[in-house]
Design an enzyme around this catalytic site. Structure first.
Site, PDB file in Angstrom:
ATOM      1  N   GLU A 165       0.843  -1.187   0.000  1.00 22.40           N
ATOM      2  CA  GLU A 165       0.000   0.000   0.000  1.00 22.40           C
ATOM      3  C   GLU A 165       0.889   1.250   0.000  1.00 22.40           C
ATOM      4  OE1 GLU A 165      -1.212   0.613   3.892  1.00 22.40           O
ATOM      5  OE2 GLU A 165      -2.213   2.513   3.479  1.00 22.40           O
TER       6      GLU A 165
ATOM      7  N   ASP B 293      -6.192   2.294   8.242  1.00 25.51           N
ATOM      8  CA  ASP B 293      -6.156   2.497   6.787  1.00 25.51           C
ATOM      9  C   ASP B 293      -5.567   1.281   6.096  1.00 25.51           C
ATOM     10  OD1 ASP B 293      -7.343   4.893   6.631  1.00 25.51           O
ATOM     11  OD2 ASP B 293      -5.558   6.035   5.975  1.00 25.51           O
TER      12      ASP B 293
END
Ligand code: 28G
Length: 635
Positions: free
Chosen positions: A424, A501
């Protein structure tokens, strides 16, 4: 009294001894499935009493020990009067004679063949204790058993109002290595029963967790279908489902609805028993649906140019429930969950085809939406196949030209020895790229938003750049054109920050993989990396901690009257030095990976669906909770 009973004891022992000697022959095994068969067996008897029109309430209590169960119905109550010749009650016969139990009475269906329907006596034989209680003729009656042996004749305990049968049993721990019922499995079975047998109220009192639920569905299978569609993503192609109910010769109930899901999902039942491996009834259904759709497409000139509709296209997104009642079901397969009666194929095909065709012709706007969905499936299939052929060809001839630009591939020629890290964020991708073993570890950084595929249509999924790049990097196609042999890596490892997240992204990726590349999970190729959250320096030693608990352990075990520890909390993967990332997260010798695993597809569907509707922190907790107790992530 006692001595006259001893003689019968021996008789009973002989009668049930084969069951205790070879339990697998009667319940399939002594593992979890066999253990739960005991519950299904008694439950089926209660449901039979309800289906014969005599009971409307069934209650199942899972006791706090998790290893004993009480099932009660408000039916007529098993007959307790003593037969003058045998000097036994019907109740005693039901519990002590193999295959007894009145299941072959005229007008009723054998509850099952194979593993099921072998009767209450099998449950009794395999229980360390069983207590049957009956309310009947204004009295309460009871008979107790141990390992199948009556502890006395049926006794009148006193007066009672109403009628019904109650069975308490505790499976024998000398037969079953683990006597622990799974509340989720029991709950699922009761809920399904409430859909298959409308009008019956089923209560589940789970005393292991202190929760009580009541299942009752007046709309039967239509209610069940609504629930399944929601669990599997919730996007139906048409509002009203197709429903068919027949009871002449063959008793059949069917509901169908096309959805945006990419696979077909049919749940089938024979005499109320799930046929997870399908069989002739499901095949008959598929044949009937295929013919009805083709006939409709042909007669209305809806055939698309340039693509031919395959059977798979027609079935894509098709969601349904089929319940049939068969007098003499033949079950097949290792788990005896496939119907094998050959006559069912044409019988069901012959019922479904004309009924569905008639329905399509009388609901033209619905029919058009369904046909549009099927044509879309055909086009998506063609597009996906074309994309995959492109990758394969170019990989074979001129290196990996079509691979995504941002992929930092590894050099090792063997896919099995290669790993793909899906990372990510760009800065984290940079650290990983520098820190990795470039021969065996490839890095794919994800920049943009990963689509929530749980609520997206197939077309949207195909458009999402991040997911398209992932599929291209993997090389194995997806959905209908998936080909495991083309997979370019042996492990697919999701590397995300240890914050909410990061977990959100990990969950979105896992949802996509679960829905569109489920074979990757089934073959154990998907993993979660575990980057540390803390660096703890104690004097000259450096420790890494994955979470708060880990941190506490390090501090407890390593700080003993020495220098004060220095604790650094990482804000994200991006701020970790490449060398540190290698040491803690990438190096196969020192890292810890979590393998993503699916325990049960039906339960997983529900869990994913529930989670995807909630906030990221709920998903995060779920992932971590399950990771802790299983070491593997039970998605
Ligand atoms: C609670 C857990 C499981 C049951 C009944 C009711 C009758 C019955 C059961 O009879 C033997 C053979 C044919 C008559 C039938 C009661 C007729 C009249 C019953 C259960 C006797 C079986 N009165 N409820 N068996 N038949 N519930 N629940 O097992 O001749 S089993």
């Amino acid at each position: 009294m006692a001595s006259s009973y001893t003689a019968k004891d021996i008789q009973v022992l002989e009668g049930l001894e084969p069951v205790r000697r070879r339990p697998g022959m009667y319940i399939g095994g002594v593992g979890s499935a066999g253990l739960h068969h005991l519950v299904w067996e008694i439950l089926d008897n209660a449901i039979d009493e309800a289906m014969n029109g005599h009971a409307s309430n069934i209650a199942l209590t899972l006791h706090a020990d998790g290893s004993s169960v009480t099932i009660a119905d408000d039916g007529r109550g098993m007959p307790v009067d003593i037969h003058p010749k045998t000097r036994q009650s019907a109740l005693e016969v039901i519990f002590t004679v193999l295959h007894a139990g009145g299941k072959f009475e005229h007008g009723t269906y054998k509850t099952a063949g194979g593993l099921h329907g072998v009767g209450a006596s099998v449950v009794n034989a395999l229980s360390k204790e069983l207590v049957a209680t009956v309310k009947r003729d204004g009295c309460l009656w009871e008979q107790r058993f141990k390992q199948g042996r009556p502890q006395g004749p049926v006794k009148k305990l006193g007066p009672a109002r109403g009628t019904g049968t109650t069975v308490y049993f505790h499976p024998d721990p000398t037969v079953f290595p683990r006597v622990d019922f799974d509340p989720a499995l029991v709950r699922e079975r009761l809920e399904v029963a409430s859909y298959l047998h409308r009008g019956v109220r089923l209560t589940f009192d789970d005393q292991t967790s202190g929760t009580k639920v009541v299942f009752a569905h007046e709309e039967g299978l239509l209610d069940y279908l609504k629930k399944i569609v929601i669990e599997r993503g919730g996007r139906a192609v048409h509002e009203t489902a197709f429903a068919l109910s027949r009871d002449n010769g063959l008793r059949l109930e069917l509901v169908l609805q096309w959805t945006e899901a990419t696979d077909e999902h049919i749940r089938s039942y024979v005499n109320g028993i799930p046929t997870g491996s399908g069989g002739t009834h499901e095949n008959g259904l598929r044949a009937g649906v295929g013919k009805a759709i083709r006939n409709f497409v042909d007669t209305h000139n809806l055939s698309p140019k340039g693509v031919t509709l395959t059977a798979d296209d027609i079935r894509e997104g098709l969601t349904g429930v089929l319940s049939v009642f068969v007098a003499d079901p033949q079950f097949q397969g290792q788990t005896k969950d496939r119907l094998n009666n050959p006559e069912m194929l044409s019988a069901i095909d012959g019922l479904v085809r004309p009924a569905l065709e008639h329905w399509l012709n009388h609901n033209l706007s619905v029919a058009e939406a369904i046909v549009a969905r099927i044509i879309l499936a055909a086009r998506a299939r063609e597009a996906s196949r074309a994309a995959q052929q492109e990758v394969t060809r170019k990989t074979a001839t001129s290196g990996r030209l079509t691979l995504p630009g941002k992929l930092s591939d590894c050099t090792h020629p063997s896919a099995l020895d290669s790993e793909l890290f899906v990372v990510e964020g760009d800065s984290a991708g940079g650290s990983a790229k520098q820190g990795r073993d470039r021969t065996r570890q490839a890095i794919l950084p994800l920049r943009g938003k990963v689509l929530n595929t749980e609520s997206a249509s197939l077309a949207k999924v195909l458009e999402n750049k991040e997911l398209a790049d992932l599929v291209t990097a993997l090389g194995c196609g997806f959905g209908k054109t998936f080909d495991l042999s083309k997979l370019r890596y042996g492990k697919v490892i999701i590397l995300a920050d240890a914050d909410s997240d990061g977990n959100h992204i990990a969950t979105l990726l896992l949802t996509f993989i679960y829905r569109h590349l489920p074979q990757l999970i089934a073959t154990g190729k998907v993993f979660l990396a575990q980057p540390p959250l803390y660096r703890i320096d104690i004097g000259k030693e450096t420790h890494w901690a994955l979470d708060e608990g880990d941190k506490a352990r390090v501090l407890r075990d390593h700080v003993k009257g020495r220098a004060t520890p220095e604790i650094t909390r990482f804000k994200g993967l991006g701020e970790m030095m490449p060398k540190v990332l290698w040491e803690t997260t990438l190096n196969p010798k020192t890292r810890r990976l979590l393998r993503v695993d699916i325990a049960d597809q039906i339960v997983t569907d529900r869990v994913i669906n529930e989670l995807m509707g909630k906030d990221a922190s709920a998903r995060f907790r779920f992932i971590m909770d399950r990771a802790e107790d299983a070491q593997a992530l039970d998605l």
